[in-house]
Design a protein around this motif. Structure first.
Motif, PDB file in Angstrom:
ATOM      1  N   LEU A 231      29.294  34.928 -12.464  1.00 26.61           N
ATOM      2  CA  LEU A 231      28.018  34.908 -13.176  1.00 26.61           C
ATOM      3  C   LEU A 231      27.066  35.963 -12.635  1.00 26.61           C
ATOM      4  O   LEU A 231      26.357  36.639 -13.397  1.00 26.61           O
TER       5      LEU A 231
ATOM      6  N   TYR B 163      28.319  39.287 -13.811  1.00 24.64           N
ATOM      7  CA  TYR B 163      28.132  39.434 -15.250  1.00 24.64           C
ATOM      8  C   TYR B 163      26.678  39.733 -15.590  1.00 24.64           C
ATOM      9  O   TYR B 163      26.387  40.661 -16.348  1.00 24.64           O
ATOM     10  N   PHE B 164      25.770  38.937 -15.024  1.00 25.82           N
ATOM     11  CA  PHE B 164      24.364  39.091 -15.387  1.00 25.82           C
ATOM     12  C   PHE B 164      23.681  40.248 -14.660  1.00 25.82           C
ATOM     13  O   PHE B 164      22.694  40.787 -15.172  1.00 25.82           O
TER      14      PHE B 164
END
Length: 219
Positions: free
Chosen positions: A63, A66-67
């Motif tokens: 995460l 990804y972010f």
């Protein structure tokens, strides 16, 4: 008295004897309890905990990546792709405009070439008219017996005929050569004025007959 009654109430008989309730409980055999888990179960639980922790850690890392990295890069890539597509559309429009301008330039160049050809023809037509005027001046000088004007007009006629020779040669090579020879002959001949007048008249008529052939689109 009351205390004795209470003590008697909590007592029970064991083997015919009074025994306190706490002692009775201690004398009872222990009830069987739950068995401790086996070692492999404990190891399996430990492995499960580590696997869960690893999966959770991996998910958190995914995460974060990804972010913090992938999504911004994707957004930037999408923006660049949209910008590139817009630029390609503009380039296509520019190419269309350039092709239209090139076509227009080609048409203008063709028009310029046509005008240059027409202008060159007009220039040659002016030389042609000057040559006719030279011949007319030669006839006039012969009629009044002005030898000087005759020589001047003859020299100018030879010069203008020389300028027209390429055009005359394309139309009638033999006639161009004949006209050149006759003017040269007039320059060296001692013929009578009437004969020279008639010779000039013949040359004049030859040139008039060629006017439509040479300058049909001009005069």
């Amino acid at each position: 008295m009351e205390d004795n009654v209470i003590n008697d109430a909590v007592e029970s008989v064991v083997d015919g004897e009074f025994v306190p309730q706490q002692v009775e409980a201690a004398l009872k055999p222990p009830t069987p309890g739950k068995k401790p888990p086996a070692a492999w179960v404990q190891k399996l639980k430990t492995i499960g905990i580590w696997v869960g922790a690893f999966i959770g850690f991996g998910l958190v890392v995914f995460l974060l990546v990804y972010f913090l990295m992938f999504r911004p890069l994707k957004l930037a890539h999408d923006a660049l792709a949209a910008n590139a597509e817009q630029m390609e559309t503009q380039l296509a429009d520019y190419r269309t405009e350039i092709e239209a301008k090139e076509t227009e330039i080609s048409d203008l160049q063709a028009q310029v070439a046509g005008l240059e050809t027409e202008n060159a023809l007009y220039v040659e037509y002016m030389v042609y008219l000057k040559l006719l005027n030279n011949l007319a001046s030669m006839q006039k000088a012969q009629m009044i017996g002005d030898a000087t004007s005759m020589r001047v007009a003859l020299a100018n006629g030879q010069e203008n005929l020389g300028k027209l020779l390429p055009l005359l040669s394309d139309a009638d090579p033999s006639l161009a050569e004949l006209l050149q020879e006759r003017l040269a002959l007039l320059a060296t001949s001692d013929a009578e004025p009437e004969e020279m007048y008639q010779e000039v008249e013949t040359i004049y008529v030859y040139l008039l007959e060629l006017q439509e052939t040479l300058f049909g689109d001009v005069y």
